[in-house]
Design a protein around this motif. Structure first.
Motif, short mmCIF file in Angstrom:
data_model
loop_
_atom_site.label_atom_id
_atom_site.label_comp_id
_atom_site.label_asym_id
_atom_site.label_seq_id
_atom_site.Cartn_x
_atom_site.Cartn_y
_atom_site.Cartn_z
N ALA A 237 -0.53 6.32 -0.61
CA ALA A 237 -0.10 6.63 0.67
C ALA A 237 -1.37 6.24 1.66
O ALA A 237 -2.37 6.24 1.22
CB ALA A 237 0.36 7.88 0.71
N VAL A 238 -0.78 5.89 2.89
CA VAL A 238 -1.65 5.60 3.89
C VAL A 238 -1.55 7.05 4.76
O VAL A 238 -0.52 7.30 5.13
CB VAL A 238 -1.35 4.59 4.89
CG1 VAL A 238 -2.08 4.67 6.02
CG2 VAL A 238 -1.70 3.22 4.16
N VAL A 247 -6.54 5.16 2.62
CA VAL A 247 -5.69 4.73 1.70
C VAL A 247 -5.87 5.87 0.52
O VAL A 247 -7.03 5.76 0.15
CB VAL A 247 -5.65 3.46 1.43
CG1 VAL A 247 -4.64 3.16 0.06
CG2 VAL A 247 -5.32 2.50 2.23
N HIS A 267 0.64 -3.12 -0.43
CA HIS A 267 1.70 -2.23 0.26
C HIS A 267 1.25 -1.33 1.28
O HIS A 267 1.77 -1.49 2.35
CB HIS A 267 2.58 -1.69 -0.56
CG HIS A 267 3.67 -0.84 -0.14
ND1 HIS A 267 5.33 -1.20 0.13
CD2 HIS A 267 3.84 0.51 0.05
CE1 HIS A 267 5.92 -0.30 0.34
NE2 HIS A 267 5.15 0.82 0.61
N GLU A 268 0.35 -0.40 0.88
CA GLU A 268 -0.35 0.41 1.63
C GLU A 268 -0.82 0.07 3.08
O GLU A 268 -0.84 0.45 4.08
CB GLU A 268 -1.19 1.41 0.86
CG GLU A 268 -0.12 2.26 -0.06
CD GLU A 268 0.98 3.07 0.34
OE1 GLU A 268 0.90 3.51 1.60
OE2 GLU A 268 1.73 3.19 -0.60
N HIS A 271 1.11 -0.83 5.60
CA HIS A 271 1.63 0.23 6.48
C HIS A 271 0.48 0.46 7.83
O HIS A 271 0.71 0.48 8.79
CB HIS A 271 1.67 1.54 5.71
CG HIS A 271 2.86 1.65 4.91
ND1 HIS A 271 4.30 1.65 5.59
CD2 HIS A 271 3.01 1.90 3.49
CE1 HIS A 271 5.06 1.98 4.63
NE2 HIS A 271 4.37 1.94 3.26
N GLU A 345 9.75 1.31 4.47
CA GLU A 345 9.10 0.76 3.12
C GLU A 345 9.51 -0.52 2.57
O GLU A 345 8.92 -1.33 2.04
CB GLU A 345 9.73 1.92 1.98
CG GLU A 345 8.91 3.33 2.26
CD GLU A 345 7.37 3.31 2.19
OE1 GLU A 345 7.01 2.72 1.25
OE2 GLU A 345 6.78 3.94 2.84
#
Length: 345
Positions: A237-238, A247, A267-268, A271, A345
């Motif tokens: 997660a961020v 992160v 991916h993170e 974000h 997402e």
């Protein structure tokens, strides 16, 4: 109103990922054994989770509208009532909020035990001992009670200090509160549940640094949450805002192949590039505005105040009305929140 409008704009006006082809998550397209396992786990969990949501919504309503609930709140509302002043009223509001928060958590606790301790344990998703699970659960109840106390006291102060415009102040001050909580949560609260350590695998660290540099975020901290002591789930997660942004990679993720770790980090990082945490903070004003407007309409009704036993519009029992409105509106807003979450997402 302006903040909520900005929240809508920043939520909808956001770049989306390019088309990566037909990617399906339909259960009937998974291998038969995998689909059967997913259905066997998911069916009971969804049923109990739905029941838990209903309990969470129902308890504040029962506290507000049943004779027993009103008597219980009434005793809390008059504690220290001989003392006049904003501080005394705020303290009573905080006490009422804590009581409602504990009532909700205790009512839903048996369902949480079944999902988190028993069901997840049977499926190997819980790695924590029963003692550690209970420790985290009770700590979570305490944190919820503390946050409820702050919110309850703040609501009473706003209602009494700005009797005509308190609902607008809820949106502004509430959004600032969400931002402050977003800053503090990763460095104050989260480590109480899952300790964090530095990423010390040279191979993974080099791959992660390459992703960060390519995204122009070489200074973005990356830490490892020691979540394997609690769960076998893989996650990242961020989190945070400003000085606390980072992160977080769960140590269970580091057990996966390097290319999967890199994909998750990318991916993170996306974000962070799209400022999704900041967007979420501003978007919280939308929910706060809805709660504030409905609560204002409810609390302005003398029949409602009379039924709750409130002496006047500045009575600390406004906290009960607030809990009831929040409980009733939250299920209505969840589908929108889930849609936006999946979109991001």
């Amino acid at each position: 109103m302006v903040l909520a409008g900005i929240g809508i704009v920043v939520s909808l006006w956001r770049p989306t990922a390019p088309d990566v082809g037909d990617v399906s998550t339909r259960l009937d397209e998974l291998p038969e054994a995998v689909a059967a396992a997913v259905a066997a786990y998911r069916g009971p969990a969804v049923a109990v989770g739905t029941l838990a949501m209903l309990v969470v919504a129902l308890v504040p309503v029962l506290v507000a509208l049943t004779p027993a609930g009103r008597r219980w709140v009434g005793r809390l509302a008059v504690l220290g009532a001989g003392r006049v002043g904003l501080g005394s009223a705020a303290a009573r509001g905080a006490g009422i909020a804590v009581a409602v928060s504990l009532a909700v958590d205790l009512a839903v606790l048996p369902l949480g035990v079944w999902i988190g301790l028993l069901h997840n344990g049977d499926w190997g998703l819980r790695t924590a001992s029963a003692g550690l699970w209970w420790r985290d659960r009770l700590l979570g109840i305490g944190v919820s009670a503390l946050l409820a106390a702050v919110a309850g006291a703040a609501l009473v102060v706003l209602v009494r200090r700005w009797p005509r415009t308190w609902h607008w102040h809820i949106v502004t001050i509430g959004t600032v509160g969400v931002a402050a909580l977003t800053v503090l949560w990763p460095v104050v609260v989260e480590p109480l549940f899952v300790p964090e350590v530095d990423l010390d695998d040279p191979v993974v660290e080099a791959a992660v640094d390459e992703v960060l540099a390519g995204a122009g975020l070489a200074d973005l901290p990356v830490v490892v949450a020691q979540s394997s002591s609690r769960s076998s789930l893989v996650n990242a997660a961020v989190v945070g805002l400003g000085p606390s942004r980072r992160v977080v990679l769960h140590d269970t993720l580091l057990e996966r192949p390097l290319d999967e770790v890199v994909a998750v980090v990318a991916h993170e990082v996306a974000h962070e590039r799209h400022r999704d945490v900041e967007r979420a903070v501003v978007a919280s004003a939308i929910g706060l505005l809805a709660v504030a407007l409905v609560l204002r309409r409810v609390w302005d009704d003398e029949r409602v105040r009379r039924r709750l036993g409130a002496a006047d519009a500045g009575d600390p029992r406004v906290v009960v009305a607030g809990a009831m409105v929040l409980a009733l509106l939250a299920p209505l807003g969840q589908p929108v929140a889930f849609w936006q979450s999946r979109r991001v997402e």
